[in-house]
Design an enzyme around this catalytic site. Sequence first.
Site, PDB file in Angstrom:
ATOM      1  CB  THR A 128     -76.598 113.265 102.202  1.00  0.00           C
ATOM      2  OG1 THR A 128     -77.612 113.501 101.230  1.00  0.00           O
ATOM      3  CG2 THR A 128     -76.154 111.813 102.101  1.00  0.00           C
ATOM      4  CD  GLU A 243     -81.792 117.757  95.983  1.00  0.00           C
ATOM      5  OE1 GLU A 243     -80.778 117.031  95.968  1.00  0.00           O
ATOM      6  OE2 GLU A 243     -82.379 118.074  97.044  1.00  0.00           O
ATOM      7  N   GLY A 340     -66.501 105.552  68.876  1.00  0.00           N
ATOM      8  CA  GLY A 340     -65.472 104.514  68.822  1.00  0.00           C
ATOM      9  C   GLY A 340     -64.356 104.803  69.812  1.00  0.00           C
ATOM     10  N   GLY A 341     -63.119 104.558  69.397  1.00  0.00           N
ATOM     11  CA  GLY A 341     -61.969 104.771  70.274  1.00  0.00           C
ATOM     12  C   GLY A 341     -61.841 106.204  70.756  1.00  0.00           C
TER      13      GLY A 341
END
Length: 389
Positions: A128, A243, A340-341
């Site tokens: 890349t 990959e 949740g939190g």
Amino acid sequence: MENMYFTEEHLLFRQSLKDFLQKEVVPHIEKWEQTGTIERFIWEKFGEMGYFGLATPEEDGGLGLDLFYTVIFLEELQKINSGGFAAAMWAHAYLAMTYLNKRAKGDIRKKYLEPSAVGKLIGCLGVTEPYGGSDVAGMRTTAVKRGNTYVINGSKTFITNGVYGDYIILAAKTDASAGNKGISIFVVDRKAEGVTANKLNKLGWRASDTAELAFDNVEIPEENLLGEEGMGFSYIMEAFALERLVMGINAHARAEYALEYALQYMSEREAFGKTIDQFQALRHRIVDLHADMEICKHYNYFVAGRLDKGEYVVKEATISKLKSTKMADEVAYECLQFLGGYGYIEDYPMARLLRDSRLGPIGGGTSEILREIIAKIIIDKKEYRPTTN
């Protein structure tokens, strides 16, 4: 159904690997996540256990085992909740080493492959580029032949193991006028004169080092060419099947871990006088997520089985990554919600898992690119064929 793919030996290997990870890796994960540096000793321990040589022939210091040992290796790495650590390990073994296994010959094979299998050398894959992304054919890095050397100039980015690794499997243009037929593959020492690395600061995969690499008149001997000059694009396309399947397997294993953790939490968390796993809205959502995970998992096993037989599975592996990574993101998002939190708190695993999972639809080819590849196969009837050399 898993008995179709896994023998008693596979199951013993899985348990041994689980024990190894809990003893040798898990105690260090938090430190590596904080520092972004995986200490060298663990690479050598992986090498001593043979984990980097699962797919490497015995004559090269590996074990030469079937692909389902690799499946187990990938799955269990996802279940210690460090996508970065897992990525560093599989990028070495199944990105860099794949090219050495298939293309390296003679002294180069001995110099790089054997030490890689035992964890003495760490590899990375440089394909890349900053301006190319998933457009492999559009790369700008060049390797110009001068006598018995190649001179390399250019840059790469998003390279896992690119900072602390020892060598780079590098794609470069040897004929700028030949399009995708002008790409070749080389092995380049990471510390060669003219190679520099800049460490990138990522949202997730914090334990792994991800680099932007620059090459300024880097000279390498001609024997560092892997395979044939001009065949690099075909080699890359062929390697992409493994990959992308690797990333699909990672995704289903990550989702399975998230669901297992969420269910355990929900069986203990009480609200309105009962544990929250007894609320129909949550129970039915868990079922949908579990079903999606199971479908992806068994599809991935099917593709792994075909690849293990030597079949060319570009389409199937691309589908694996496309659908599994999307599923895993959805599972991670929902499982964080189930907590949740507490799901939003770093002391619980879901925050990290959500960040790490998000790279799935990006790395190794974005989902948008994968859809176009599949469209070319099923709509335009394009045929991808394996290399014959």
